[in-house]
Design an enzyme around this catalytic site. Structure first.
Site, PDB file in Angstrom:
ATOM      1  N   LYS A  89       0.819  -1.216   0.000  1.00  0.00           N
ATOM      2  CA  LYS A  89       0.000   0.000   0.000  1.00  0.00           C
ATOM      3  C   LYS A  89       0.851   1.265   0.000  1.00  0.00           C
ATOM      4  O   LYS A  89       2.059   1.227   0.229  1.00  0.00           O
ATOM      5  CB  LYS A  89      -0.956  -0.014   1.205  1.00  0.00           C
ATOM      6  CG  LYS A  89      -2.083  -1.021   1.026  1.00  0.00           C
ATOM      7  CD  LYS A  89      -3.094  -0.967   2.147  1.00  0.00           C
ATOM      8  CE  LYS A  89      -4.232  -1.971   1.881  1.00  0.00           C
ATOM      9  NZ  LYS A  89      -5.172  -2.048   2.991  1.00  0.00           N
ATOM     10  N   ARG A 100      -2.847  -9.622   6.160  1.00  0.00           N
ATOM     11  CA  ARG A 100      -3.350  -9.834   4.790  1.00  0.00           C
ATOM     12  C   ARG A 100      -2.247  -9.403   3.833  1.00  0.00           C
ATOM     13  O   ARG A 100      -1.910  -8.219   3.783  1.00  0.00           O
ATOM     14  CB  ARG A 100      -4.618  -9.003   4.599  1.00  0.00           C
ATOM     15  CG  ARG A 100      -5.298  -9.157   3.251  1.00  0.00           C
ATOM     16  CD  ARG A 100      -6.518  -8.241   3.191  1.00  0.00           C
ATOM     17  NE  ARG A 100      -7.242  -8.399   1.939  1.00  0.00           N
ATOM     18  CZ  ARG A 100      -6.902  -7.805   0.795  1.00  0.00           C
ATOM     19  NH1 ARG A 100      -5.849  -7.011   0.751  1.00  0.00           N
ATOM     20  NH2 ARG A 100      -7.620  -7.997  -0.294  1.00  0.00           N
TER      21      ARG A 100
HETATM   22  N1  HH2 Z   1      -7.191  -3.972   1.723  1.00  0.00           N
HETATM   23  C1  HH2 Z   1      -7.596  -4.138   0.450  1.00  0.00           C
HETATM   24  C2  HH2 Z   1      -8.726  -4.927   0.168  1.00  0.00           C
HETATM   25  N2  HH2 Z   1      -9.407  -5.536   1.160  1.00  0.00           N
HETATM   26  N3  HH2 Z   1      -9.688  -6.024   3.449  1.00  0.00           N
HETATM   27  C3  HH2 Z   1      -9.293  -5.882   4.730  1.00  0.00           C
HETATM   28  N4  HH2 Z   1      -9.964  -6.493   5.718  1.00  0.00           N
HETATM   29  N5  HH2 Z   1      -8.206  -5.110   5.055  1.00  0.00           N
HETATM   30  C4  HH2 Z   1      -7.482  -4.452   4.113  1.00  0.00           C
HETATM   31  O1  HH2 Z   1      -6.511  -3.749   4.481  1.00  0.00           O
HETATM   32  C5  HH2 Z   1      -7.868  -4.587   2.746  1.00  0.00           C
HETATM   33  C6  HH2 Z   1      -8.998  -5.397   2.451  1.00  0.00           C
HETATM   34  C7  HH2 Z   1      -6.839  -3.503  -0.666  1.00  0.00           C
HETATM   35  O2  HH2 Z   1      -5.865  -4.377  -1.184  1.00  0.00           O
HETATM   36  P1  HH2 Z   1      -5.981  -5.225  -2.566  1.00  0.00           P
HETATM   37  O3  HH2 Z   1      -7.006  -6.283  -2.425  1.00  0.00           O
HETATM   38  O4  HH2 Z   1      -4.640  -5.712  -2.925  1.00  0.00           O
HETATM   39  O5  HH2 Z   1      -6.385  -4.161  -3.637  1.00  0.00           O
HETATM   40  P2  HH2 Z   1      -7.736  -3.895  -4.405  1.00  0.00           P
HETATM   41  O6  HH2 Z   1      -8.771  -3.495  -3.409  1.00  0.00           O
HETATM   42  O7  HH2 Z   1      -7.382  -2.798  -5.376  1.00  0.00           O
HETATM   43  O8  HH2 Z   1      -8.139  -5.177  -5.090  1.00  0.00           O
END
Ligand code: HH2
Length: 303
Positions: free
Chosen positions: A248, A282
């Site tokens: 991030k 995560r």
């Molecule tokens: N961060 C993302 C998505 N879901 N869920 C939880 N519980 N906590 C987090 O910090 C979190 C989450 C963002 O990351 P990513 O899935 O890699 O990106 P995108 O939302 O663009 O798919």
């Protein structure tokens, strides 16, 4: 700094245990997640499985379900304790997609991974998708909107799934425009406490609830750092805490590196989160994070 929890095993899902317990104090030691009871005496690695064309960290790499399934199997080999499957990006500025499209994206992935002995989480903020996921046997629902609507609570309350309640200020389309808090730590902690209490009032067992301060979701760099530094305040609420900071902008700000080059920073961030008491991290890079945790444990903890 001291590592507070025991560290992940390699290459295997957490052993199921038949030691159910009740009450708030026990909730921290065991997570009930659908088909699984996950002991929390060591940090768990949640591997990110995106089925999206536009996720911030891996845009375009996992567009098709087949690509996502292959990636998920690789994460299991690397030692993922659970997998988080998402069919809608929540990156800052991301548009929402219709529920049916999200279901169409995740359905083949959920089905293909069901027999692999690893708990499956579905990352969604839509009640329709939640209902689909629990009906298909998802072991956890991860809601970045924190189960804020009666429809979301109704979709999951009677299921056996674990619930990850995340804090977000605003929504992904606008959340980074101007995050505002008087005291970010207190506000996030009290928000999550209220959501935890609301779920329990709707019959959700304490052992099914996980709390997440939502790093990068409507927070400035200083606010993200404050939440990690004061994670002890969130731990006092009495549920296991999940932290997602992998790749991030928090990591980008501290290292000056682009998203494709944040592996080392993300691993260091995961160590810091675990040292601060996170029960689940995560991460996109499961193998690297697992190795770092094992080395740190070997050098800092007695057997
Ligand atoms: N961060 C993302 C998505 N879901 N869920 C939880 N519980 N906590 C987090 O910090 C979190 C989450 C963002 O990351 P990513 O899935 O890699 O990106 P995108 O939302 O663009 O798919």
């Amino acid at each position: 700094m001291r590592l507070l929890r025991r560290l992940p095993n390699s290459g295997s899902a957490p052993a199921a245990t038949d030691a159910p317990s009740d009450g708030r104090s026990a909730a921290i030691g065991l997570l009930q997640a659908g088909r699984f009871q996950l002991p929390l005496d060591r940090p768990l690695l949640m591997g990110v499985v995106n089925v999206t064309p536009d996720s911030f960290s891996d845009a375009g790499r996992f567009v098709s379900p087949a690509q996502s399934i292959d990636h998920a199997l690789a994460l299991i080999d690397e030692g993922a304790d659970l997998l988080d499957i998402g069919g809608e990006s929540t990156r800052p500025g991301a548009p929402t997609v219709p529920a049916q499209q999200e279901i169409d994206r995740i359905a083949p992935v959920l089905a293909a991974l069901a027999g692999h002995g690893v708990p499956l989480s579905v990352d969604t903020r839509k009640p329709e998708v939640m209902r689909y996921a629990v009906a298909e046997g998802a072991d956890m629902i991860n809601d970045v909107a924190g189960f804020g609507s009666p429809e979301a609570v109704a979709a999951v309350a009677a299921s056996p799934a674990a619930l990850c309640v995340m804090h977000m200020q605003g929504d992904p389309a606008t959340m980074q425009a101007q995050p505002r808090y008087v005291d970010v730590v207190t506000e996030v902690v009290e928000f999550l406490r209220a959501r935890q209490q609301n779920l329990e009032a709707h019959g959700v067992a304490a052992q099914r609830i996980v709390l997440d301060p939502g790093i990068g979701f409507g927070k400035t760099q200083a606010q993200n750092q404050a939440l990690i530094r004061h994670l002890d305040r969130l731990l006092e609420v009495g549920s296991p805490v999940l932290i997602g900071l992998s790749r991030k902008s928090l990591i980008g700000h501290l290292t000056g590196r682009d998203v494709a080059d944040r592996l080392v920073g993300s691993v260091a961030g995961a160590l810091a989160a675990v040292a601060s008491g996170a029960a689940i991290v995560r991460v996109h890079d499961v193998g690297a994070t697992r190795d770092a945790l094992k080395v740190w444990q070997g050098l800092t903890q007695d057997d």
